[in-house]
Enzyme design. Structure first.
Site, mmCIF file in Angstrom:
data_model
loop_
_atom_site.group_PDB
_atom_site.id
_atom_site.type_symbol
_atom_site.label_atom_id
_atom_site.label_comp_id
_atom_site.label_asym_id
_atom_site.label_seq_id
_atom_site.Cartn_x
_atom_site.Cartn_y
_atom_site.Cartn_z
ATOM 1 N N HIS A 113 14.017 -4.609 -11.261
ATOM 2 C CA HIS A 113 14.225 -4.478 -12.700
ATOM 3 C C HIS A 113 13.035 -3.775 -13.347
ATOM 4 C CE1 HIS A 113 17.663 -7.249 -13.048
ATOM 5 N NE2 HIS A 113 17.097 -7.864 -12.029
ATOM 6 N N THR A 164 5.525 -4.958 0.111
ATOM 7 C CA THR A 164 5.785 -4.018 -0.984
ATOM 8 C C THR A 164 5.603 -2.567 -0.551
ATOM 9 O OG1 THR A 164 3.482 -4.171 -1.724
ATOM 10 C CG2 THR A 164 5.068 -5.716 -2.721
ATOM 11 N N ARG A 179 -0.380 -6.800 4.245
ATOM 12 C CA ARG A 179 -1.170 -5.719 4.821
ATOM 13 C C ARG A 179 -1.177 -5.899 6.330
ATOM 14 N NH1 ARG A 179 -5.989 -7.717 6.383
ATOM 15 N NH2 ARG A 179 -6.636 -9.679 5.503
#
Length: 185
Positions: A113, A164, A179
């Site tokens: 969003h 991400t 990571r």
């Protein structure tokens, strides 16, 4: 425990196969699903496949009880989606490679969003880039993979990680945001 289905003794498999045919038929009657006859879908799994949001489940793949799968989603052969995992394909979809394991409470969201301050959150535009997960990947319990991410073949996503960014082949990732913390060598 859907993996038990594939190793069941013949006398158990005899009734379990008939039961799975009923589950498949029920889903196919009301949802846009393409199910390999050898896959396992728990009766308590939640599959939602609207027109243009097909769910495809490959040979010997499994979706456990209380998993939530909203198409478009493609699960290759021998993928396992464990209890309470969430896969929401957004508009662009989620593609999971052969032999991948998705642990309990893992979440893959192939949409996001907007967050501009000028508009209320509920009226923000939604984007969808899609998610691809390679072959032989392990996605740990409570891990989250966000829209637009590609997870490479053989990677491991640690429990609780929030992914991400793209994950290289055979990398081990963990943390928030995730990571690289190691390699499968």
């Amino acid at each position: 425990m859907p993996w038990l289905y594939f190793s069941a003794p013949p006398h158990v498999l005899a009734w379990a196969s008939a039961w799975q045919r009923e589950v498949h038929a029920g889903l196919s009657a009301v949802e846009q699903v393409l199910l390999d006859p050898s896959c396992f879908i728990a009766e308590e799994a939640n599959l939602f496949a609207e027109p243009h949001r097909t769910i495809r489940v490959g040979a010997r793949a499994s979706i456990a009880a209380f998993a939530f799968v909203h198409g478009p989603v493609t699960l290759a052969a021998e993928v396992s989606v464990n209890p309470y995992a969430t896969l929401d394909g957004g508009q662009k979809g989620i593609s999971i490679g052969e032999g991948t394991r998705i642990a309990t409470h893992a979440a893959l969201f192939a949409f996001d969003h907007g967050v501009a301050r000028a508009e209320p959150i509920r009226t923000q535009p939604v984007r969808s880039l899609g998610i691809t997960v390679g072959r032989d990947v392990w996605i740990g319990a409570h891990a989250t993979i966000t829209d637009g991410v590609h997870v490479g073949d053989g990677a491991v996503v640690g429990a609780g990680a929030v992914v991400t960014r793209d994950v290289p082949d055979y990398a081990i990732v963990g943390g928030v945001p995730a990571r690289v913390i190691g390699q499968r060598s």
